[in-house]
Design an enzyme around this catalytic site. Structure first.
Site, PDB file in Angstrom:
ATOM      1  N   SER A 134       0.818  -1.216   0.000  1.00 21.09           N
ATOM      2  CA  SER A 134       0.000   0.000   0.000  1.00 21.09           C
ATOM      3  C   SER A 134       0.848   1.260   0.000  1.00 21.09           C
ATOM      4  O   SER A 134       0.412   2.307  -0.471  1.00 21.09           O
ATOM      5  CB  SER A 134      -0.962   0.007   1.195  1.00 21.09           C
ATOM      6  OG  SER A 134      -0.267  -0.212   2.402  1.00 21.09           O
TER       7      SER A 134
ATOM      8  N   HIS B 213       1.159   5.240   4.312  1.00 22.46           N
ATOM      9  CA  HIS B 213       0.286   5.659   3.218  1.00 22.46           C
ATOM     10  C   HIS B 213       0.555   7.117   2.826  1.00 22.46           C
ATOM     11  O   HIS B 213       0.684   7.444   1.637  1.00 22.46           O
ATOM     12  CB  HIS B 213      -1.179   5.491   3.627  1.00 22.46           C
ATOM     13  CG  HIS B 213      -1.576   4.060   3.797  1.00 22.46           C
ATOM     14  ND1 HIS B 213      -2.810   3.674   4.282  1.00 22.46           N
ATOM     15  CD2 HIS B 213      -0.911   2.903   3.539  1.00 22.46           C
ATOM     16  CE1 HIS B 213      -2.886   2.362   4.312  1.00 22.46           C
ATOM     17  NE2 HIS B 213      -1.744   1.875   3.875  1.00 22.46           N
TER      18      HIS B 213
END
Length: 226
Positions: free
Chosen positions: A124, A176
């Site tokens: 991610s 992220h």
């Protein structure tokens, strides 16, 4: 024929997905993708291991590991969907470089601001790098309706996911955010093969900001809280 052509145009994306699957299979074979022992052995993020043991390679390897099948599937679907567009826009090798360095960039912010005891892994960080890159490219090519749509979609997907991260336990929100920042700056720096590039001035500014980001996260991450 169209599907074969699409796969040829985004073969680096496909190779990345194959690598993620193979690594996941190895995780399972060694004892399970949710096993702390397996994750640490195979290179998951852990601040103590990176700083105290000097295992800086974990900044790179962690982006190829996943914790559970759904973790892998959710990342893989989005990487394929956006990767096949971004790879065709910026070129195969630029895409690979941006993908890998965004993953490392996300893990750097996790090192700097994340929990020193945490074990984290996942693609991610690189996925958010793709979000950031599409956003940057769209801002430079606002007259292109397709790129504008993809850029807005990428930005809102990143924003919504980061918002959801606030309410979900054990999510590496720092990774992220760091991945998005890395992808955004790298897209400005390396440019693309077909669309308008940022001016030399903006590429220099982005390079300086990226250097400051890397140095600041490493310096902060070197301080382990006992």
């Amino acid at each position: 024929m169209n599907q074969r052509q699409n796969l040829r145009n985004c073969y680096m994306t496909v190779l990345i997905l194959i690598a993620l699957l193979l690594v996941y299979i190895i995780e399972v074979a060694l004892g399970g993708s949710e096993s702390t022992y397996v994750l640490v052995k195979m290179g998951a993020m852990n601040n103590y291991a990176i700083v105290a043991a000097g295992q800086w390679w974990r900044l790179f390897t962690a982006q190829f590991l996943h914790i559970g099948m759904m973790h892998l599937i959710s990342n893989a679907v989005m990487i394929y969907y956006l990767g096949m567009y971004l790879e065709e826009i910026i070129g195969h090798w630029r895409f690979l470089i941006l993908y890998i360095l965004s993953g490392v960039g996300g893990n750097l912010l996790s090192l700097a601001l994340g929990s020193d005891q945490a074990i984290s892994a996942g693609a991610s960080t690189a996925l958010f790098g793709i979000f950031g890159a599409m956003t940057a490219i769209a801002l430079r090519n606002r007259a292109n309706l397709i790129l504008t749509y993809l850029g807005k979609q990428s930005f809102w997907l990143a924003l919504i996911n980061i918002g959801l991260d606030l309410f979900v336990p054990n999510i590496d929100i720092q990774g992220h955010i760091g991945g998005f920042i890395g992808g955004f700056l790298l897209a400005i720096i390396i440019g693309d093969k077909t669309m308008k590039r940022y001016s030399f001035k903006w590429r220099v500014i982005a390079s300086c900001l990226l250097l400051i980001y890397v140095l600041a996260t490493i310096r902060t991450g070197m301080i382990i809280k006992i």
